[in-house]
Write a protein that holds these residues in place. Structure first.
Motif, short mmCIF file in Angstrom:
data_model
loop_
_atom_site.label_atom_id
_atom_site.label_comp_id
_atom_site.label_asym_id
_atom_site.label_seq_id
_atom_site.Cartn_x
_atom_site.Cartn_y
_atom_site.Cartn_z
N SER A 1 0.67 4.06 -3.27
CA SER A 1 0.24 5.46 -3.16
C SER A 1 1.21 6.43 -3.83
O SER A 1 0.89 7.62 -3.98
CB SER A 1 0.07 5.84 -1.69
N HIS A 2 2.39 5.94 -4.26
CA HIS A 2 3.36 6.80 -4.93
C HIS A 2 3.37 6.59 -6.45
O HIS A 2 4.19 7.20 -7.15
CB HIS A 2 4.77 6.56 -4.38
N ARG B 1 -8.27 4.42 0.23
CA ARG B 1 -7.61 5.56 0.88
C ARG B 1 -6.20 5.79 0.30
O ARG B 1 -5.78 6.93 0.12
CB ARG B 1 -7.55 5.33 2.39
N HIS B 2 -5.49 4.71 0.02
CA HIS B 2 -4.12 4.86 -0.46
C HIS B 2 -4.06 5.25 -1.94
O HIS B 2 -3.02 5.72 -2.40
CB HIS B 2 -3.32 3.57 -0.23
N THR B 3 -5.14 5.03 -2.66
CA THR B 3 -5.16 5.44 -4.07
C THR B 3 -5.89 6.77 -4.28
O THR B 3 -5.98 7.26 -5.40
CB THR B 3 -5.84 4.35 -4.94
N LEU C 1 0.80 -1.22 0.00
CA LEU C 1 0.00 0.00 0.00
C LEU C 1 0.85 1.28 0.00
O LEU C 1 0.56 2.21 -0.78
CB LEU C 1 -0.96 0.00 1.20
N PRO C 2 1.89 1.39 0.83
CA PRO C 2 2.67 2.65 0.82
C PRO C 2 3.29 2.93 -0.55
O PRO C 2 3.36 4.07 -0.99
CB PRO C 2 3.74 2.40 1.89
N HIS D 1 2.02 7.86 -9.08
CA HIS D 1 1.19 9.03 -9.40
C HIS D 1 0.78 9.09 -10.87
O HIS D 1 -0.11 9.88 -11.22
CB HIS D 1 1.94 10.31 -9.01
N LYS E 1 -8.85 0.35 2.76
CA LYS E 1 -7.46 0.83 2.78
C LYS E 1 -6.96 1.10 1.37
O LYS E 1 -6.24 2.09 1.13
CB LYS E 1 -6.56 -0.19 3.47
N GLY F 1 -5.03 9.74 -3.64
CA GLY F 1 -4.18 10.83 -4.10
C GLY F 1 -3.64 10.66 -5.51
O GLY F 1 -2.86 11.49 -5.98
N LEU F 2 -4.04 9.58 -6.18
CA LEU F 2 -3.54 9.33 -7.55
C LEU F 2 -4.45 10.06 -8.54
O LEU F 2 -5.47 9.55 -8.97
CB LEU F 2 -3.51 7.83 -7.82
#
Length: 475
Positions: free
Chosen positions: A381-382, A406-408, A377-378, A384, A403, A410-411
């Motif tokens: 989330s990067h 939530r972690h996606t 997951l971490p 992009h 989860k 910001g994409l």
């Protein structure tokens, strides 16, 4: 009672012209270029040959896309057209209006015909110059007055005679014609049927190869001798390549034979210096050998797809995720990989490497569980630049799906998302509790509302026998 749409003025003009073939032919010198495509189609469909051949002599566009017209190609019609071109190519002074530089037998000209026949609102021009040196990115060939494009699609239809006629015609006119075959596809046909055609084409023009037929390893080894000459090959797709037949009484000999043919294939893979897209389905022939093939990659891949890959071992998958030439991937598809007991560390390391470039990630039906997803997951989330993300048919709880959302969140480039229905929604192994699904969807919508970004996600049930898709929308 149905009301028929009256013919347009353009249709009436075309029909009127073709009623008097002699007048139609004499008028070609003065007709606007816009009338040529509808007139050509009508003459071709009605088999009005003399005006058709006259239009070839005065074609006012640089491109003539015949592929979309010749869905069931006739060698007789083809011969008549090529004979007419022979006369033109032999002339030192050609007709004033004749601008033809590219004869295209691929199915790529639908927009051309739609535009000029009044079925498209797009306005573009094909009357300008067309680059004829686009056959291969790194290949030089003499400037030819005419470039001919042909896709070699071998399927259940018998197109071999059609292919061979064009190939032989081009071979006999090498100074005047350059034949370029960019795509080679095998669908439900044995390799032996295509061998004669392959012997006649310029293999370094081919940029895409697709095999969808149960070849065995000896056949793959034979084809590899041709493949190794495709020095500009960029995309390779292999489906249903089989191992040798079982021979329990001589297992060692069978293993040796398989490795011999596989090594022959690998020796030709080493010659493919422009391969950027690799697609494999049911790759049983790679079991225990995937690392050997990965070592043959000469350049970093942009795209990698492996479908129905449960035959691969954990060792194969480790080599896959650690391959240096996968560190610039834009697209990664794994379907059916057995990741249930697989350590997430190698895969997480790969995701970390490709996070700056990855645009398409598909991990469907890979037997993934909650703990494996939480480990990536971490990193996820990067990513992009990610546009498509599918992770359906895996074994996730509701908490894990939340989860993921939530972690996606910001994409910003994400356009399509497909997640599995949470395990809590199943009554039995293959039965979905619809009331529970409704509650889950409501909870997920509330999660999306909390995240505050307009978003549509798709949910998919795990089993094909009860497959259903659900939408969750927050706007």
């Amino acid at each position: 009672m149905s009301i028929q749409t009256p013919p347009t003025l353009l249709q009436l003009a075309v029909e009127s012209l073709l009623r008097d073939q002699a007048s139609a032919i004499s008028a070609l010198e003065y007709l606007p270029a816009e009338l040529f495509p509808p007139l050509f189609i009508q003459a071709y469909q009605s088999r009005i040959w003399e005006p058709l051949m006259a239009m070839l002599r005065t074609w006012p566009f640089t491109v003539l896309p015949l592929g979309d017209l010749m869905q069931l190609p006739s060698v007789m019609v083809l011969k008549a057209m090529l004979d007419e071109l022979d006369v033109l190519l032999a002339q030192k002074v050609r007709p004033r209006r004749w601008k033809l530089r590219v004869l295209d037998f691929r199915n790529t000209g639908a927009n051309f015909w739609r535009m000029w026949c009044g079925d498209s609102t797009q306005k573009c021009s094909l009357t300008g110059p067309v680059a004829v040196h686009i056959s291969s990115p790194n290949m030089e060939h003499p400037l030819a007055p005419l470039e001919v494009f042909l896709d070699l699609n071998f399927n259940e239809r018998d197109r071999d005679k059609f292919f061979m006629y064009i190939i032989q015609w081009a071979q006999q006119r090498k100074e005047l014609v350059h034949l370029c075959c960019k795509t080679l596809r095998f669908f439900d046909v044995p390799f032996e049927r295509a061998r004669k055609v392959l012997d006649g084409v310029q293999l370094d023009c081919i940029q895409e190869v697709e095999v969808d037929y149960p070849w065995d390893l000896p056949t793959l080894g034979s084809f590899a001798l041709y493949m190794g000459q495709m020095s500009n090959l960029q995309r390779l797709s292999l489906s249903h390549i089989n191992l040798l037949a079982e021979e329990e009484e001589d297992w060692d000999r069978k293993q040796q034979e398989e490795q011999r043919y596989f090594s022959q294939f690998l020796s030709q893979m080493l010659r493919l210096r422009h391969l950027r897209d690799l697609n494999m389905e049911s790759p049983s022939f790679l079991r225990g050998r995937l690392d050997q093939m990965l070592r043959c990659l000469q350049t970093p891949l942009d795209k990698l797809s492996i479908w129905l890959c449960w035959q691969l071992t954990h060792s194969d998958l480790t080599h896959l995720f650690q391959c240096p030439n996968l560190r610039q991937l834009k697209s990664l598809h794994l379907y059916g990989a057995n990741l249930t007991d697989f350590s997430p560390e190698p895969f997480r390391a790969l995701l970390e490497a490709v996070a700056p470039t990855l645009q398409d990630l598909r991990l469907d039906n890979c037997g993934m569980v909650d703990s494996q997803v939480e480990a990536i997951l971490p990193v996820l989330s990067h990513c992009h630049r990610l546009r498509k993300f599918t992770i359906s048919k895996n074994n996730f709880s509701m908490a894990t799906v939340e989860k993921l959302l939530r972690h996606t969140a910001g994409l910003c480039s994400l356009e399509f998302e497909l997640y599995p229905i949470p395990l809590e929604c199943y009554r039995t192994q293959e039965t979905v509790d619809q009331e529970r699904v409704a509650l889950i969807r409501a909870e997920l919508k509330e999660t999306l509302r909390e995240l505050g970004k307009p978003r549509t996600i798709h949910l998919d049930t795990k089993y094909f026998s009860s497959r259903q898709f659900y939408l969750v929308v927050f706007s």
